[in-house]
Design an enzyme around this catalytic site. Sequence first.
Site, PDB file in Angstrom:
ATOM      1  N   LYS B  65       0.858  -1.192   0.000  1.00 54.52           N
ATOM      2  CA  LYS B  65       0.000   0.000   0.000  1.00 54.52           C
ATOM      3  C   LYS B  65       0.892   1.238   0.000  1.00 54.52           C
ATOM      4  CE  LYS B  65      -3.875   2.001   2.676  1.00 54.52           C
ATOM      5  NZ  LYS B  65      -4.726   1.822   3.880  1.00 54.52           N
ATOM      6  N   SER B 140      -9.550   1.997   3.038  1.00 49.85           N
ATOM      7  CA  SER B 140      -8.676   2.719   2.136  1.00 49.85           C
ATOM      8  C   SER B 140      -7.686   1.831   1.401  1.00 49.85           C
ATOM      9  CB  SER B 140      -7.911   3.786   2.912  1.00 49.85           C
ATOM     10  OG  SER B 140      -7.071   3.173   3.890  1.00 49.85           O
ATOM     11  N   SER B 164      -9.669  -0.321   7.354  1.00 49.60           N
ATOM     12  CA  SER B 164      -9.138  -0.151   5.992  1.00 49.60           C
ATOM     13  C   SER B 164      -8.508  -1.379   5.378  1.00 49.60           C
ATOM     14  CB  SER B 164      -8.111   0.986   5.971  1.00 49.60           C
ATOM     15  OG  SER B 164      -8.762   2.210   6.148  1.00 49.60           O
TER      16      SER B 164
END
Lengths: 479, 473
Positions: B65, B140, B164
């Site tokens: 990420k 996210s 997330s």
Amino acid sequence: MELKPVIGLEIHCQLLTRTKLFCSCPTDYVGREPNTIVCPVCLGLPGSLPVLNKEALKLALRAAIALNCNILRKTRFHRKNYFYPDLPKAYQISQYDIPLGVHGYLEVNGKKVRIRRIHMEEDAGKLVHPTKTGRLEGAQYSLVDFNRCGVPLIEIVTEPDISSPEEAKAFVMELRSLVQHIGVSDGNMEEGSLRCDANISISVDGKWGTKTEIKNMNSFKAIERALAYEIRRQIDTILSGGEVVQETRHWDDSRGITTSLRGKEEAHDYRYFPEPDLLPLTITDELISEIRATMPELPKARRERWKRDYGLGDYEVSVLSSSKPLGDLFDTCVREIGRPKEVSNWLQVEFLRIVDELNLRIEESVFVVPYLKEILELLDNGVINAQIAKSVFEEAVRLRRFPHEIVKSKGLEQVSDESAIREAVKSVLAENQDAVHSYLSGKDKAFNFLLGQVMRVTKGKANPAVVRKVLEEELKALS
Amino acid sequence: MIDKKEIIPEDILDSIFRRIDEVERDLHSYITILKEEAYDQAKIIRGRLEKGEDLPLGGIPIAIKDIICTKGVETTCASKILKGFYPPYDATVVNRVKKAGAIIIGKTNLDEFAMGSSTENSAFGPTRNPWCLERVPGGSSGGSAAAVAAGETILSLGSDTGGSVRQPASFCGIVGLKPTYGLVSRYGLIAYASSLDQIGPMTKDVKDCALLLQVIAGKDDMDSTSLNVSLPNYLDACEAGDLRGIKLGIPKEYISEALDPSVAKVVEEAKRAFERLGAKICEISLPHTEYALPTYYIIAPAEASSNLARYDGVQYGLRIKGESLREMYLETRTNGFGDEVKRRIMIGTYVLSAGYYDAFYLKALKVRRLVKMDFDEAFKVVDYILTPTSPTPAFRIGEKVEDPLLMYLSDIFTVPVNLAGIPAISINGGFSQEGLPIGIQIMGRALDEFGLLKVASAFERETELHAYRPYGR
Ligand SMILES: [Zn+2]
């Protein structure tokens, strides 16, 4: 109307750690190339996290204990949020609601100045303005040096117990001596490892007045001058019917005045909240007793011991304790030589003069101990006289040679032989008939002149006691 | 999982990059793809494997990420303000996966600074759900979830502040684990809300999740909040036979009228599957659940407002010149941050400011303690807690962007876990009528990741749901 200055101090002290408060970068930023001792942590780069330097915590605790504070067993760090280009995270990690120590005191000239709190925090970097004066005015741009970021500090906040500029100066000097003694800080004001801000107000007939904060006092003299100026300014304002405005003021040392830096309306809201990247701290009994066990004798106790055990006076004691290395040297000398009064005199008068002339570091001057021991022995045994002793001591320190070698190689042994001295006396009397006459006509001063002349012709080596005796005899014979 | 002995890293990369070529244009899972670097690494790893080195992740592709720092590789947090930020260091987790022989193939898309639940708040454009391109992958960590689901990587790392990792895992039909706070080092994870953030594995099955957790978990001297605990062998958790003797609680507060019927149905089916495995199911209560979301939306923005204050244009990233320092700050931050980030910075600044601190932030901390106590009480009665991961399956792109409050609700089941600091895993529990995956969440006691993996693995074997993939593999 009774007007009284009320002064409180905030003192930042750089801790004597090798590495920074939350990373392992070195702390000796003075004289370094800008931005050469930085890492992701002290630069506050995204993703970096602080890790507390345990040594810094120990030093801070040491200071809190030496300042007679209550040590809070559960403590924690907060973030103090504000924007400034030299503050890379846009917050400073500091202690807010629970400092390390509270309710302490420091005794200065017999008066207890209360310490409100002592806490740890990290230093910020500094801005460099590329103008001739180094000041912001006229600079087209500014550069940031982050080397100082994360250097460990303690902040010591006093209660408003100080009532004059002299007292403020004495307090800071005493505090500096204390932190130096306990190895917490080098206390160097010029290099910024000890920085002092002051809060000043004037109480009118016992009623509290509005206070101003003075920053940028970079020397003991500046503290005294800045406070004296600010007190005068506030008193003048009050006497002329004006009102003191709460603000932060800057001490301009070259102009000798304080100027307004920022007003109250710009007061910061620092949005303090507990630092989530560091766990709360528990100060254990073990840690406190470990620190107490390694605490050296504090300056006040040391001065009392010198007075009590050695019979030294206030002035002597204050000179000897003005720096820890000097006090340490004194104690070592007395341990090796004894005779505290004489040793104290030699160190204060001769040694400090030589230190000054040669730019010596007192902390590296233990080699002086055997020299001084020999000097005193040479004097005791009448090998040299007091005058010669001083110059031999200086030469010994300068050249790192033993006094007896210097005496021998230069033939400085004292002459006590009466017949040789009598010869010298006779020739001096013969050459100074005028002085002889004035002495004989009752002017006693001429005696010392004649004595000096005899010492001169004997190149200072004559035993002054013998010279005196012979001179008296010869003059008597003439009268 | 591929048998490590027979791995030829280049072959795996070939098939992964082939898949990326096929689908990435549609999905946009990645912000940065590191093809050349990956093949360079593959060569080195192959050499080490041939020498017989024991590399737990030897040659396995992993996507990171883009909020986790990678040395020398641009790390943007999907924000304009960090454009051009090349960290001079690796996050501890990156260090650890590299050491374990994994090959980093790219940086995945996310909601800017991890603020969002749909990966629509990315300065570089949204990621799409591989099961249905009209829908969001969740957020996210939407990029990381989509990449795993679509076969654009084998493993990925996400970060979970309020759900997330788990919510996008649920939307994309994969496994997402939020470990106990402090089990995985946060060093190098660009902070959103420090006291809630935790890095977690995102994988296609539970075994991969256990393997990746094993590599990234454990004490790190660079992170003061990281826990010093001895780690069990998480892979052993995947060998367990049944769940006899285990008590699973279903909190009544999580199963309400508002729940999407398809989600309710999946939870009902999951319940039966667990019963078949021998687990005992009972109803429990977590009475402070309704306060968790508002509490989260005070604490997280408060910390974010402080963490994001460093993006001022002085040291790195975007700088927009101004006539004065103040103007430079204003211009840089105005242009650098997206709307959602600005919204949270403003909320955070407000709740921390003098005069409001006690009413908001301090009160939120107190409620946080109550939420945590709810779990403590529950875990006296049950071993694990079973809930939906999200109240709905993946929603349509654009459906909630205009209504932040509606968007915030999609994290309603995941947020309490972050407030309490406990671990939770999301695994695929079934499908909606439209064929969208629906995740179930299992929460456990602090540091009981082993147990979570055991329960999840047993469920996975019982249902075989993890075998379903978009693009058929
Ligand atoms: Zn550093």
